[in-house]
Design a protein around this motif. Structure first.
Motif, PDB file in Angstrom:
ATOM      1  N   ASP A   1       0.808  -1.224   0.000  1.00  9.73           N
ATOM      2  CA  ASP A   1       0.000   0.000   0.000  1.00  9.73           C
ATOM      3  C   ASP A   1       0.841   1.274   0.000  1.00  9.73           C
ATOM      4  O   ASP A   1       0.531   2.223  -0.714  1.00  9.73           O
ATOM      5  N   GLY A   2       1.896   1.278   0.825  1.00  6.37           N
ATOM      6  CA  GLY A   2       2.725   2.475   0.901  1.00  6.37           C
ATOM      7  C   GLY A   2       3.367   2.816  -0.430  1.00  6.37           C
ATOM      8  O   GLY A   2       3.327   3.966  -0.887  1.00  6.37           O
ATOM      9  N   VAL A   3       3.936   1.815  -1.093  1.00  2.00           N
ATOM     10  CA  VAL A   3       4.573   2.039  -2.395  1.00  2.00           C
ATOM     11  C   VAL A   3       3.538   2.449  -3.435  1.00  2.00           C
ATOM     12  O   VAL A   3       3.739   3.402  -4.200  1.00  2.00           O
ATOM     13  N   THR A   4       2.408   1.738  -3.469  1.00  5.47           N
ATOM     14  CA  THR A   4       1.374   2.019  -4.463  1.00  5.47           C
ATOM     15  C   THR A   4       0.896   3.463  -4.390  1.00  5.47           C
ATOM     16  O   THR A   4       0.647   4.106  -5.418  1.00  5.47           O
ATOM     17  N   LEU A   5       0.784   3.985  -3.174  1.00  8.11           N
ATOM     18  CA  LEU A   5       0.320   5.359  -2.993  1.00  8.11           C
ATOM     19  C   LEU A   5       1.227   6.362  -3.699  1.00  8.11           C
ATOM     20  O   LEU A   5       0.762   7.371  -4.242  1.00  8.11           O
ATOM     21  N   TRP A   6       2.539   6.077  -3.719  1.00 14.84           N
ATOM     22  CA  TRP A   6       3.504   7.040  -4.248  1.00 14.84           C
ATOM     23  C   TRP A   6       3.918   6.774  -5.693  1.00 14.84           C
ATOM     24  O   TRP A   6       4.744   7.515  -6.241  1.00 14.84           O
ATOM     25  N   VAL A   7       3.372   5.746  -6.321  1.00 13.70           N
ATOM     26  CA  VAL A   7       3.755   5.443  -7.704  1.00 13.70           C
ATOM     27  C   VAL A   7       3.457   6.595  -8.667  1.00 13.70           C
ATOM     28  O   VAL A   7       4.318   6.970  -9.475  1.00 13.70           O
ATOM     29  N   PRO A   8       2.247   7.202  -8.633  1.00 12.55           N
ATOM     30  CA  PRO A   8       2.004   8.325  -9.558  1.00 12.55           C
ATOM     31  C   PRO A   8       3.007   9.466  -9.377  1.00 12.55           C
ATOM     32  O   PRO A   8       3.476  10.046 -10.365  1.00 12.55           O
ATOM     33  N   ALA A   9       3.339   9.780  -8.120  1.00 14.99           N
ATOM     34  CA  ALA A   9       4.304  10.858  -7.863  1.00 14.99           C
ATOM     35  C   ALA A   9       5.686  10.478  -8.386  1.00 14.99           C
ATOM     36  O   ALA A   9       6.394  11.314  -8.970  1.00 14.99           O
ATOM     37  N   PHE A  10       6.087   9.220  -8.193  1.00 17.03           N
ATOM     38  CA  PHE A  10       7.380   8.755  -8.701  1.00 17.03           C
ATOM     39  C   PHE A  10       7.451   8.883 -10.223  1.00 17.03           C
ATOM     40  O   PHE A  10       8.430   9.405 -10.780  1.00 17.03           O
ATOM     41  N   LEU A  11       6.411   8.425 -10.915  1.00 10.97           N
ATOM     42  CA  LEU A  11       6.405   8.486 -12.377  1.00 10.97           C
ATOM     43  C   LEU A  11       6.433   9.931 -12.872  1.00 10.97           C
ATOM     44  O   LEU A  11       7.139  10.257 -13.839  1.00 10.97           O
ATOM     45  N   LYS A  12       5.678  10.791 -12.207  1.00 13.47           N
ATOM     46  CA  LYS A  12       5.620  12.199 -12.616  1.00 13.47           C
ATOM     47  C   LYS A  12       6.970  12.885 -12.411  1.00 13.47           C
ATOM     48  O   LYS A  12       7.483  13.579 -13.303  1.00 13.47           O
TER      49      LYS A  12
ATOM     50  N   GLY B   1      14.766  -0.178 -14.923  1.00 13.27           N
ATOM     51  CA  GLY B   1      13.477   0.503 -15.019  1.00 13.27           C
ATOM     52  C   GLY B   1      13.555   2.005 -15.053  1.00 13.27           C
ATOM     53  O   GLY B   1      12.696   2.667 -15.652  1.00 13.27           O
ATOM     54  N   VAL B   2      14.572   2.577 -14.422  1.00 12.49           N
ATOM     55  CA  VAL B   2      14.670   4.035 -14.376  1.00 12.49           C
ATOM     56  C   VAL B   2      15.003   4.630 -15.740  1.00 12.49           C
ATOM     57  O   VAL B   2      14.972   5.846 -15.920  1.00 12.49           O
ATOM     58  N   LYS B   3      15.306   3.772 -16.713  1.00 12.85           N
ATOM     59  CA  LYS B   3      15.632   4.255 -18.055  1.00 12.85           C
ATOM     60  C   LYS B   3      14.409   4.310 -18.963  1.00 12.85           C
ATOM     61  O   LYS B   3      14.453   4.925 -20.029  1.00 12.85           O
ATOM     62  N   ASN B   4      13.328   3.650 -18.550  1.00 12.76           N
ATOM     63  CA  ASN B   4      12.133   3.586 -19.387  1.00 12.76           C
ATOM     64  C   ASN B   4      10.897   3.516 -18.504  1.00 12.76           C
ATOM     65  O   ASN B   4      10.818   2.653 -17.621  1.00 12.76           O
ATOM     66  N   ILE B   5       9.939   4.388 -18.733  1.00 10.19           N
ATOM     67  CA  ILE B   5       8.778   4.472 -17.851  1.00 10.19           C
ATOM     68  C   ILE B   5       7.927   3.205 -17.898  1.00 10.19           C
ATOM     69  O   ILE B   5       7.384   2.768 -16.883  1.00 10.19           O
ATOM     70  N   TYR B   6       7.837   2.588 -19.077  1.00 16.31           N
ATOM     71  CA  TYR B   6       7.016   1.382 -19.187  1.00 16.31           C
ATOM     72  C   TYR B   6       7.684   0.199 -18.487  1.00 16.31           C
ATOM     73  O   TYR B   6       7.008  -0.632 -17.862  1.00 16.31           O
ATOM     74  N   ALA B   7       9.007   0.131 -18.571  1.00 16.29           N
ATOM     75  CA  ALA B   7       9.735  -0.904 -17.835  1.00 16.29           C
ATOM     76  C   ALA B   7       9.585  -0.686 -16.334  1.00 16.29           C
ATOM     77  O   ALA B   7       9.453  -1.646 -15.562  1.00 16.29           O
ATOM     78  N   ALA B   8       9.582   0.578 -15.916  1.00 14.22           N
ATOM     79  CA  ALA B   8       9.414   0.896 -14.498  1.00 14.22           C
ATOM     80  C   ALA B   8       8.053   0.423 -13.997  1.00 14.22           C
ATOM     81  O   ALA B   8       7.940  -0.201 -12.931  1.00 14.22           O
ATOM     82  N   VAL B   9       7.005   0.714 -14.774  1.00 22.39           N
ATOM     83  CA  VAL B   9       5.657   0.283 -14.385  1.00 22.39           C
ATOM     84  C   VAL B   9       5.581  -1.237 -14.333  1.00 22.39           C
ATOM     85  O   VAL B   9       4.960  -1.815 -13.427  1.00 22.39           O
ATOM     86  N   LEU B  10       6.236  -1.910 -15.275  1.00 20.79           N
ATOM     87  CA  LEU B  10       6.237  -3.373 -15.301  1.00 20.79           C
ATOM     88  C   LEU B  10       6.892  -3.945 -14.047  1.00 20.79           C
ATOM     89  O   LEU B  10       6.371  -4.890 -13.431  1.00 20.79           O
ATOM     90  N   MET B  11       8.031  -3.377 -13.635  1.00 20.72           N
ATOM     91  CA  MET B  11       8.730  -3.866 -12.447  1.00 20.72           C
ATOM     92  C   MET B  11       7.898  -3.632 -11.179  1.00 20.72           C
ATOM     93  O   MET B  11       7.808  -4.500 -10.306  1.00 20.72           O
TER      94      MET B  11
END
Length: 434
Positions: free
Chosen positions: A248-259, A320-330
């Motif tokens: 839950d903690g990580v999921t909450l911050w995923v949008p902020a991380f991607l942005k 993953g930090v090199k590609n947003i889609y790879a990051a979401v996949l991980m």
């Protein structure tokens, strides 16, 4: 009641379980979706708006613990119905309320009412469904989490766009009160089946106690301390703490991380984040499949889930930090594993405590630990990301997953030794200490 009629009733009963718990997400995640609009219209500070959400999490965690204890004393049909009605009432008050200082009080009440369902639900699965259907039910009920999450965000987004944030709460409140009425009607229609199932569960429990007494064993693990230490729940408690952070903690911050990391718009980051609950649907099936086919130990299976999470976040740092889609996949891979682990700890482990009459108590205790970790991590992850950057934050997730893995490995032997005794409602003759 013949077998065909009993199977049909069990199927209908599970459908009510699934509907009831999915419905709660409509009225508990809507605040997050509406928070920007509420802040803009009512001129609320981030601190106050955040406090409303934190209050919900705090009362939800406390409610899990208290309702777990109560849930072993009061019938699930009353607990679940009251929880749905109370959460619906809170949402209606939120929609009509114009006195800003009352908002945290209303939403804290919603947090407590929302916590009235899961523990009684696990007790109902253990006592009202036949043994051969409980594994399937445990997997199926886990799917309510991603399904309810998606339904909540989609309905909130649509109504928010068409009619404003107050309409979101009014719709949610009306839906939950309707759900409580549907639940009550369903339980009334199944009352004969439920009464027969309860009588059978009580007869089985008494028979096992008599067998234990005849064999010279102590009756049950009565005290909370013995239950916690002797059964291996101490390891489960620490394991679920780490799971709460990563689920839950990580999921909450995923949008902020991607942005922030990839520089995408908030809307695009939110759209990509929907992949997490969609992917996590498969987590329960993965963990149950591995446990049934290979491990036959919930702790060993959970250790593998932590390993998947640790590897996923390591790959996120490296690739993953090199590609947003790879990051979401991980991140989605970790999210899937964490729901699978959550299913082991919050569904299948508590089912073993049926004969002790403590399925709801164990569920409530472990769920309270999970939500306490989630609420704390929702703040600490933000602080760490602000001070150390996202790479350091992701590395901390790897360390948390590794710690969870070690806890599960340490507890698997104790759990393997005691779960059979627990499921039979008897105490180990020569109890050990952790």
């Amino acid at each position: 009641m013949n077998k065909r009629s009993g199977d049909r009733s069990a199927t209908v009963l599970f459908a009510f379980f699934w509907f009831a718990y999915s419905a709660t997400y409509i009225g508990r995640l809507n605040y997050s979706a509406c928070m920007p609009a509420i802040m803009a219209e009512l001129h609320l500070s981030k601190a106050f708006a955040g406090a409303v959400g934190t209050g919900f999490l705090a009362f939800y965690a406390v409610g899990q613990l208290l309702n777990g204890l109560i849930g072993d004393k009061i019938s699930p049909k009353y607990m679940i119905g009251a929880g749905l009605f109370g959460a619906g009432t809170a949402n209606l008050f939120m929609g009509f309320n114009t006195f800003v200082p009352l908002m945290p009080v209303i939403w804290c009440f919603n947090g407590y009412c929302s916590a009235m369902l899961w523990s009684p639900l696990i007790r109902a699965i253990s006592e009202w469904l036949p043994q051969h259907r409980q594994t399937r039910a445990g997997v199926g009920i886990a799917s309510t989490i991603p399904a309810g999450t998606i339904a909540s965000y989609l309905s909130s987004a649509l109504i928010l766009r068409l009619a404003g944030w107050r309409a979101v709460f009014l719709f949610s409140g009306g839906f939950l009160i309707l759900a409580s009425a549907v639940w009550a009607a369903g339980m009334a229609g199944l009352r004969k089946y439920i009464a027969a199932a309860c009588a059978q569960s009580e007869a089985d429990r008494n028979a096992r106690r008599e067998q234990a007494a005849a064999a010279g064993r102590k009756e049950t693990l009565r005290s909370a301390l013995k239950l916690f230490v002797g059964s291996g729940l101490a390891f489960a408690a620490f394991g679920i703490l780490f799971n709460g952070v990563l689920k839950d903690g990580v999921t909450l911050w995923v949008p902020a991380f991607l942005k922030e990391y990839f520089g995408v718009s908030p809307a695009f980051a939110s759209v990509l984040s929907v992949a997490l609950p969609v992917a996590s649907v498969f987590g329960a099936y993965l963990s149950v499949g591995l446990n049934k086919r290979f491990f036959d130990n919930e702790f060993t299976t959970s250790a593998v889930m932590f390993l998947i999470s640790a590897v996923s976040f390591t790959l996120l740092i490296l690739l993953g930090v090199k590609n947003i889609y790879a990051a979401v996949l991980m991140i989605a891979a970790s999210s899937t594993a964490m729901l699978g682990l959550n299913t082991m700890f919050l569904t299948f482990i508590p089912l073993y405590f049926k004969q002790l009459g403590k399925s709801a108590t164990v569920t409530g205790f472990l769920n309270a630990c999970s939500n306490a970790a989630s609420s704390v991590s929702s703040v600490t992850i933000g602080v760490l990301a602000a001070r150390g950057g996202w790479n350091a934050t992701i590395l901390s997730w790897v360390c948390i997953a590794a710690a969870g893995l070690l806890i599960c490995v340490a507890g698997r032997k104790r759990w393997a030794e005691n779960r059979g005794l627990i499921s039979r409602g008897i105490e180990e003759e020569n109890p050990q200490t952790v």
